[in-house]
Design a protein around this motif. Sequence first.
Motif, PDB file in Angstrom:
ATOM      1  N   GLY A 429      29.619  52.279  50.519  1.00  5.34           N
ATOM      2  CA  GLY A 429      29.317  51.823  49.166  1.00  5.34           C
ATOM      3  C   GLY A 429      30.534  51.641  48.277  1.00  5.34           C
ATOM      4  N   HIS A 430      31.756  51.794  48.818  1.00  7.11           N
ATOM      5  CA  HIS A 430      32.975  51.632  48.017  1.00  7.11           C
ATOM      6  C   HIS A 430      33.063  50.208  47.461  1.00  7.11           C
ATOM      7  CE1 HIS A 430      37.125  51.945  46.729  1.00  7.11           C
ATOM      8  NE2 HIS A 430      37.443  50.902  47.485  1.00  7.11           N
ATOM      9  N   ARG A 431      33.376  50.092  46.172  1.00  2.79           N
ATOM     10  CA  ARG A 431      33.458  48.789  45.515  1.00  2.79           C
ATOM     11  C   ARG A 431      34.922  48.418  45.276  1.00  2.79           C
ATOM     12  NH1 ARG A 431      28.626  48.984  40.941  1.00  2.79           N
ATOM     13  NH2 ARG A 431      26.965  49.683  42.338  1.00  2.79           N
ATOM     14  N   LEU A 432      35.244  47.171  45.504  1.00  2.00           N
ATOM     15  CA  LEU A 432      36.609  46.708  45.303  1.00  2.00           C
ATOM     16  C   LEU A 432      36.821  46.418  43.821  1.00  2.00           C
ATOM     17  CD1 LEU A 432      37.050  44.322  48.381  1.00  2.00           C
ATOM     18  CD2 LEU A 432      37.714  46.722  48.140  1.00  2.00           C
ATOM     19  N   LYS A 433      37.766  47.133  43.219  1.00  2.00           N
ATOM     20  CA  LYS A 433      37.992  46.977  41.784  1.00  2.00           C
ATOM     21  C   LYS A 433      39.445  46.659  41.491  1.00  2.00           C
ATOM     22  CE  LYS A 433      38.571  51.941  40.907  1.00  2.00           C
ATOM     23  NZ  LYS A 433      38.080  53.100  40.128  1.00  2.00           N
ATOM     24  N   CYS A 434      39.671  46.149  40.274  1.00  2.78           N
ATOM     25  CA  CYS A 434      41.012  45.770  39.848  1.00  2.78           C
ATOM     26  C   CYS A 434      41.836  47.025  39.561  1.00  2.78           C
ATOM     27  CB  CYS A 434      40.932  44.891  38.591  1.00  2.78           C
ATOM     28  SG  CYS A 434      42.541  44.463  37.901  1.00  2.78           S
ATOM     29  N   PRO A 435      43.088  47.068  40.005  1.00  5.18           N
ATOM     30  CA  PRO A 435      43.919  48.242  39.713  1.00  5.18           C
ATOM     31  C   PRO A 435      44.374  48.299  38.255  1.00  5.18           C
ATOM     32  CG  PRO A 435      45.215  46.586  40.874  1.00  5.18           C
ATOM     33  CD  PRO A 435      43.794  46.095  40.860  1.00  5.18           C
ATOM     34  N   ASN A 436      44.252  47.184  37.531  1.00  2.40           N
ATOM     35  CA  ASN A 436      44.761  47.117  36.162  1.00  2.40           C
ATOM     36  C   ASN A 436      43.667  47.153  35.097  1.00  2.40           C
ATOM     37  OD1 ASN A 436      47.356  46.569  37.338  1.00  2.40           O
ATOM     38  ND2 ASN A 436      46.707  44.437  37.560  1.00  2.40           N
ATOM     39  N   LEU A 451      39.722  38.152  42.896  1.00  3.52           N
ATOM     40  CA  LEU A 451      40.386  37.864  41.628  1.00  3.52           C
ATOM     41  C   LEU A 451      39.783  38.700  40.510  1.00  3.52           C
ATOM     42  CD1 LEU A 451      42.172  36.012  39.752  1.00  3.52           C
ATOM     43  CD2 LEU A 451      40.244  34.425  39.726  1.00  3.52           C
ATOM     44  N   CYS A 452      40.651  39.221  39.632  1.00  5.11           N
ATOM     45  CA  CYS A 452      40.188  39.849  38.398  1.00  5.11           C
ATOM     46  C   CYS A 452      40.173  38.785  37.309  1.00  5.11           C
ATOM     47  CB  CYS A 452      41.098  41.008  37.994  1.00  5.11           C
ATOM     48  SG  CYS A 452      40.649  41.720  36.383  1.00  5.11           S
ATOM     49  N   HIS A 453      39.024  38.555  36.706  1.00  5.53           N
ATOM     50  CA  HIS A 453      38.895  37.526  35.684  1.00  5.53           C
ATOM     51  C   HIS A 453      39.465  37.957  34.334  1.00  5.53           C
ATOM     52  CE1 HIS A 453      35.438  35.249  37.894  1.00  5.53           C
ATOM     53  NE2 HIS A 453      36.619  35.058  38.432  1.00  5.53           N
ATOM     54  N   HIS A 454      39.961  39.192  34.249  1.00  2.00           N
ATOM     55  CA  HIS A 454      40.508  39.681  32.978  1.00  2.00           C
ATOM     56  C   HIS A 454      42.030  39.660  32.957  1.00  2.00           C
ATOM     57  CE1 HIS A 454      36.531  40.909  31.658  1.00  2.00           C
ATOM     58  NE2 HIS A 454      36.348  41.439  32.853  1.00  2.00           N
ATOM     59  N   CYS A 455      42.678  40.046  34.043  1.00  4.10           N
ATOM     60  CA  CYS A 455      44.149  40.086  34.047  1.00  4.10           C
ATOM     61  C   CYS A 455      44.768  39.106  35.027  1.00  4.10           C
ATOM     62  CB  CYS A 455      44.645  41.494  34.348  1.00  4.10           C
ATOM     63  SG  CYS A 455      44.413  42.020  36.080  1.00  4.10           S
ATOM     64  N   GLY A 456      43.945  38.511  35.911  1.00  8.78           N
ATOM     65  CA  GLY A 456      44.468  37.545  36.862  1.00  8.78           C
ATOM     66  C   GLY A 456      44.986  38.148  38.157  1.00  8.78           C
ATOM     67  N   PRO A 668      35.736  55.156  24.375  1.00  7.75           N
ATOM     68  CA  PRO A 668      36.363  54.253  25.352  1.00  7.75           C
ATOM     69  C   PRO A 668      35.734  52.863  25.256  1.00  7.75           C
ATOM     70  CG  PRO A 668      35.764  56.338  26.376  1.00  7.75           C
ATOM     71  CD  PRO A 668      35.126  56.337  25.022  1.00  7.75           C
ATOM     72  N   ALA A 669      36.557  51.841  25.263  1.00  5.55           N
ATOM     73  CA  ALA A 669      36.039  50.481  25.269  1.00  5.55           C
ATOM     74  C   ALA A 669      35.301  50.236  26.577  1.00  5.55           C
ATOM     75  CB  ALA A 669      37.194  49.479  25.119  1.00  5.55           C
ATOM     76  N   PRO A 670      34.306  49.336  26.571  1.00  7.25           N
ATOM     77  CA  PRO A 670      33.664  48.991  27.848  1.00  7.25           C
ATOM     78  C   PRO A 670      34.694  48.593  28.911  1.00  7.25           C
ATOM     79  CG  PRO A 670      32.412  48.078  26.036  1.00  7.25           C
ATOM     80  CD  PRO A 670      33.649  48.666  25.426  1.00  7.25           C
ATOM     81  N   LEU A 671      35.705  47.834  28.513  1.00  5.71           N
ATOM     82  CA  LEU A 671      36.862  47.612  29.386  1.00  5.71           C
ATOM     83  C   LEU A 671      37.905  48.639  28.996  1.00  5.71           C
ATOM     84  CD1 LEU A 671      37.120  43.711  29.498  1.00  5.71           C
ATOM     85  CD2 LEU A 671      36.602  45.235  31.406  1.00  5.71           C
ATOM     86  N   ALA A 672      37.733  49.889  29.487  1.00  5.35           N
ATOM     87  CA  ALA A 672      38.586  50.999  29.065  1.00  5.35           C
ATOM     88  C   ALA A 672      40.010  50.852  29.567  1.00  5.35           C
ATOM     89  CB  ALA A 672      37.988  52.319  29.551  1.00  5.35           C
ATOM     90  N   LEU A 673      40.204  50.064  30.610  1.00 10.17           N
ATOM     91  CA  LEU A 673      41.534  49.755  31.116  1.00 10.17           C
ATOM     92  C   LEU A 673      41.618  48.245  31.247  1.00 10.17           C
ATOM     93  CD1 LEU A 673      44.219  50.939  32.302  1.00 10.17           C
ATOM     94  CD2 LEU A 673      43.146  50.745  34.562  1.00 10.17           C
ATOM     95  N   LEU A 674      42.580  47.638  30.572  1.00  7.13           N
ATOM     96  CA  LEU A 674      42.722  46.184  30.585  1.00  7.13           C
ATOM     97  C   LEU A 674      44.199  45.837  30.696  1.00  7.13           C
ATOM     98  CD1 LEU A 674      41.306  43.405  30.288  1.00  7.13           C
ATOM     99  CD2 LEU A 674      41.700  43.584  27.822  1.00  7.13           C
ATOM    100  N   ARG A 675      44.536  45.127  31.767  1.00  5.05           N
ATOM    101  CA  ARG A 675      45.928  44.727  32.020  1.00  5.05           C
ATOM    102  C   ARG A 675      46.871  45.934  32.001  1.00  5.05           C
ATOM    103  NH1 ARG A 675      44.262  41.031  27.920  1.00  5.05           N
ATOM    104  NH2 ARG A 675      43.440  39.129  28.838  1.00  5.05           N
ATOM    105  N   GLY A 676      46.383  47.030  32.539  1.00  9.24           N
ATOM    106  CA  GLY A 676      47.209  48.228  32.645  1.00  9.24           C
ATOM    107  C   GLY A 676      47.288  49.064  31.385  1.00  9.24           C
ATOM    108  N   ARG A 677      46.542  48.708  30.362  1.00 13.79           N
ATOM    109  CA  ARG A 677      46.570  49.459  29.100  1.00 13.79           C
ATOM    110  C   ARG A 677      45.225  50.151  28.876  1.00 13.79           C
ATOM    111  NH1 ARG A 677      50.914  47.956  25.872  1.00 13.79           N
ATOM    112  NH2 ARG A 677      49.892  48.798  24.003  1.00 13.79           N
ATOM    113  N   HIS A 678      45.270  51.446  28.567  1.00 13.90           N
ATOM    114  CA  HIS A 678      44.064  52.202  28.247  1.00 13.90           C
ATOM    115  C   HIS A 678      43.622  51.833  26.837  1.00 13.90           C
ATOM    116  CE1 HIS A 678      44.412  54.736  31.836  1.00 13.90           C
ATOM    117  NE2 HIS A 678      45.721  54.633  31.644  1.00 13.90           N
ATOM    118  N   ARG A 679      42.302  51.732  26.620  1.00 17.85           N
ATOM    119  CA  ARG A 679      41.783  51.201  25.360  1.00 17.85           C
ATOM    120  C   ARG A 679      40.694  52.098  24.775  1.00 17.85           C
ATOM    121  NH1 ARG A 679      38.990  46.687  25.975  1.00 17.85           N
ATOM    122  NH2 ARG A 679      39.788  45.452  24.242  1.00 17.85           N
ATOM    123  N   ARG A 680      40.789  52.327  23.458  1.00 12.89           N
ATOM    124  CA  ARG A 680      39.768  53.039  22.708  1.00 12.89           C
ATOM    125  C   ARG A 680      39.401  52.172  21.494  1.00 12.89           C
ATOM    126  NH1 ARG A 680      40.209  54.973  26.844  1.00 12.89           N
ATOM    127  NH2 ARG A 680      40.665  57.127  27.447  1.00 12.89           N
TER     128      ARG A 680
END
Length: 721
Positions: A429-436, A451-456, A668-680
């Motif tokens: 059940g492991h899901r492939l996710k973006c590292p960033n 492809l990650c549609h958020h950071c490319g 935490p933002a729904p996209l709590a990590l975006l392009r390597g930056r943590h977001r609140r």
Amino acid sequence: MLPYPFEEPFDYAVPAGMELGVGDYVRVPLGPRETVGVVWDNRETTDSRIDSKRLKSVAGRFDAPPMPAATRRFVEWVASYTVAPTGAVLRMALSSTGGLEPPRAAVAFRIGTVPDDFKRTAARNRVLSIAQDGLARSAAEFADLAGCGLAVVRGLADTGALQAVSVPPRMPAADIDGNFPGPALAPDQQQAADALVGHVGKGFSVTLLDGVTGSGKTEVYFEMVAAALRAGKQALVLLPEIALSAQFLQRFERRFGTRPALWHSDVGSTQRRLVFRGVAEGQTKVVVGARSALFLPFPDLGAIIVDEEHESAFKQEDGVIYHARDMAIVRASIEQVPIALVSATPSLESIVNVEIGRFAKLDLPSRHAGAQKPAIELVDLRKDPPPRNRFLSKSVIEAISETLARGEQAMLFLNRRGYAPLTLCRTCGHRLKCPNCTAWLVEHRFHRILLCHHCGHTERQPEHCENCGTADSFAAVGPGIERIAEEAGALWPDARTILLASDTVGSGIGQGPAALDEAIRKVQAHEIDLVIGTQIVAKGHHFPMLTLVGVVDADLGLAGGDLRASERTYQLLHQVAGRAGRAERPGRVLVQTWMPEHRVMQALVSDRRDAFLRVEAEERQMAKMPPYARLAALIVSGPDQSEVDVVARELAKAAPRNEHVQVLGPAPAPLALLRGRHRRRLLFKARKDVHVQPLLRLWLDQVDIPNSVRVQVDVDPYSFL
């Protein structure tokens, strides 16, 4: 003022012999380099403790028209409203500094002296025959008119038969004629056009042009453009997406005999320089562009049109966060010119502004030339489910087969790019996710990448699961349009099919605006039977032979708790339904849904838009949400999660609190990590009559924010990710 995130202008000395005025573009030293700046004012603002002899001198002045006072005021207004540094907004108004240099002369050719031993060919004779009128033309123009290659023209120049001459570059859209004869309008179109034309030259006004899909709204507001041109003014038309420009340019050329100037991110640097210069000099009369065109230095603006005003694409989410529709209204107010907001599905904000008398409203309730609205039917997937691992119901399959058999075109719509939105291991059940980012990697099978549609971020699909080590265990979950195309290929192998998405524009056509233009041309020419696309095909396009639209997953936009989820879903589905039956053949729309009882679906099938909007308005009013209240978001981000959390907590402690204001978060933002930056995120909520910007500035001033942490302010947020 410098195009960097500074709040205030810098002081410089003016060297002897240099004349400078307010608005002049200049080169100035900044640290070890030179940069472009704008003379913002000529007041003595230098700190009295600083010796004026220590001021650095202006290095040079550009030979360009000064930035108009209205543009400078607009930059300051946007900065104040968005709580952004003035210099950061100025940067958007200086996006083509090459246009500050005088344009270089172009090389053209005219008839020369034909030598006695000249070797004639049919192609050469055609070129020389065209050149007999003595006019200077570019090599490309000669080649186009003569139906030959550029080598033929250059060869004639080498022999002396054509003479090279230097000519000033032709500014884009300099020769558009407001008196060029337009088409005959239907009575309701003419009435609306007359009303818009009547506003030109009469100061500031806002008009909502509300017309069903296919009602001819574009031809109506073209009359407003023509009126501005006849008055010797410039006009600006804003489109939400580059994808809408292809057919728009064709329609504009049919109406005015020539094309407008284009301004968006994919316009080449040479053309951008010419458009910027042409606008600044007042030679370029009409600009059609994306939201950034709003910051061009128009000296003589006469009208602004915002097409598809409801579109969320008008909201810029990076850098300076602003909504181009709202800022276009501000620019129109500053310039004292009329603005038209155009849509078949107006935003709730615009509808409320009409109701309170802030906007005027014009209606086009019928389709043009007698075309009928398409019949919309709901396909209940609980009763008519697709086969296992398939996504098209029996009803949709039968309808497409019948449509293709009649020689008509069909469209399948799914607003999801790629092959599948999720890839997981069948074993563990492991899901492939973006590292960033906090996002799953989307499989794009046609390009053989994830492809990650958020950071490319891209990567190949691994051969083994990194979690359990099982080989060849990954499975695609859910459909993207590539997967729908695969299913359609198996069902209708003989159909000429094209895939249209922002990153996939048909086999063998390529990508980018030019590729999309060619794809649209092929659909219009009926070289395509079945169109499979995302939202770039949902609006603005006119396909006369397209009579059936199938919506694969109508419920897609309703998840996630977004404030505007229902409104946006209705707008998108209404727009895509409007592609069907736009000519004499009747249209049909099949909407696959798991929730046919949802009010969005019921409003679509019953064609009761206004009733739907009334319910939306009532719910927003009860919840004290926009457009009946004010919102602003603070997005705190940085590479160090603990540092971001500290700043977010300090902001929460310093938050303004009174009976009219509420602050939620941090969370935490729904996209709590975006392009390597943590977001609140923190959400500021206030009564409609509260002036939020001073409160936001005072709030931010109370917290010491380290350089490694960024705090973005989003006034009137549209996205809550």
